[in-house]
Design an enzyme around this catalytic site. Structure first.
Site, PDB file in Angstrom:
ATOM      1  N   ASP A  13       0.866  -1.168   0.000  1.00 49.52           N
ATOM      2  CA  ASP A  13       0.000   0.000   0.000  1.00 49.52           C
ATOM      3  C   ASP A  13       0.916   1.236   0.000  1.00 49.52           C
ATOM      4  O   ASP A  13       2.109   1.125   0.274  1.00 49.52           O
ATOM      5  CB  ASP A  13      -0.867  -0.066   1.271  1.00 49.52           C
ATOM      6  N   ASP A  15      -0.085   5.077   1.176  1.00 53.30           N
ATOM      7  CA  ASP A  15      -0.318   5.916   2.361  1.00 53.30           C
ATOM      8  C   ASP A  15      -0.242   5.123   3.660  1.00 53.30           C
ATOM      9  O   ASP A  15      -0.968   4.150   3.834  1.00 53.30           O
ATOM     10  CB  ASP A  15      -1.718   6.542   2.289  1.00 53.30           C
TER      11      ASP A  15
END
Length: 247
Positions: A13, A15
């Site tokens: 991922d 963020d």
């Protein structure tokens, strides 16, 4: 130098995993990812579009990683080349899209929150991003809204209303980041990118929002992945060193 481990990919991922939320990646993390790439195949999967991911991970992002999946993999790059796209507009059709957007804007207009800015709905090729405060608020305003939302549940309440109103469209609502949530057809979550990874028998996924309702949950829970919950970019590095570089 250790040879690359075949059949294994580390998928990240963006963020909260490779960067602090909406912040630019640190030089240390970039260096670490290049070291990691020497021993395993490395990919990133983010809910944002490629422009935003590039702002965070650098303009050469599609060449810095083996796979880059923007918009949950609805726009897919491998070794710098575009290998697939999917369109929300063609999937839903203009009328249904308009109905959803109109209702959502009315809802936000009636919402009583301390501040509102602009860009409440961002149309991306594979999803809508909805922000009650508006995406062009300052970082300070983002931080304030995130705190306010934790107390008043602005986003969860809004998602609940939209889910009920548009049940017939079979949409998924995924709260991510500090100020917004994503809306997309069922199955267009981050597991969508896995269709491009059939050549891998071991897929390690690292994300921070792996809880139910978080935008990493479905891929974290997928039977095709080994899921790892991280608390920060530093934690990501620590877990990867332990898994891939110290044995």
């Amino acid at each position: 130098m250790a040879a690359r481990r075949p059949g294994l990919i580390a998928l990240f991922d963006v963020d909260g995993t490779l960067t602090a939320p909406r912040k630019v990646v640190t030089p240390e993390m970039l260096t670490f990812m290049q070291e990691l790439r020497k021993v395993v195949t490395v990919g990133v999967v983010g809910g944002s579009d490629l422009i935003k991911i590039s702002e965070q991970l650098g303009s050469t992002v599609t060449n810095d990683y083996d796979y880059v999946f923007s918009e949950n993999g609805l726009v897919a790059h491998k070794e710098g080349k575009l290998i697939g796209t999917q369109s929300l507009k063609s999937f839903l059709g203009e009328e249904k899209l308009k109905e959803f957007i109109n209702f959502t804007l009315h809802y936000i207009a009636d919402l009583d929150i301390p501040i509102k800015r602009g860009t409440f709905i961002e149309f991306r090729s594979g999803m809508l991003n909805v922000s009650p405060i508006g995406r062009n608020c300052s970082q300070e305003e983002r931080d304030e809204f995130e705190k306010y939302d934790k107390v008043h549940n602005i986003r969860p309440k809004m998602v609940s209303v939209l889910r009920e109103k548009f049940a017939h469209l079979n949409l998924t609502f995924s709260i991510g980041g500090q100020i917004s949530f994503d809306v997309f057809p069922q199955g267009w979550d981050k597991t969508y990118c896995l269709r491009y990874l059939d050549g891998f028998n071991e897929i390690h996924f690292f994300g921070d929002k792996t809880y139910k309702g978080g935008n990493d949950h479905e891929i974290y829970e997928s039977e095709r992945t080994v899921g790892h919950t991280v608390t920060s970019p530093d934690d990501t590095v620590k877990q990867c060193k332990s898994l891939f570089l110290e044995n």
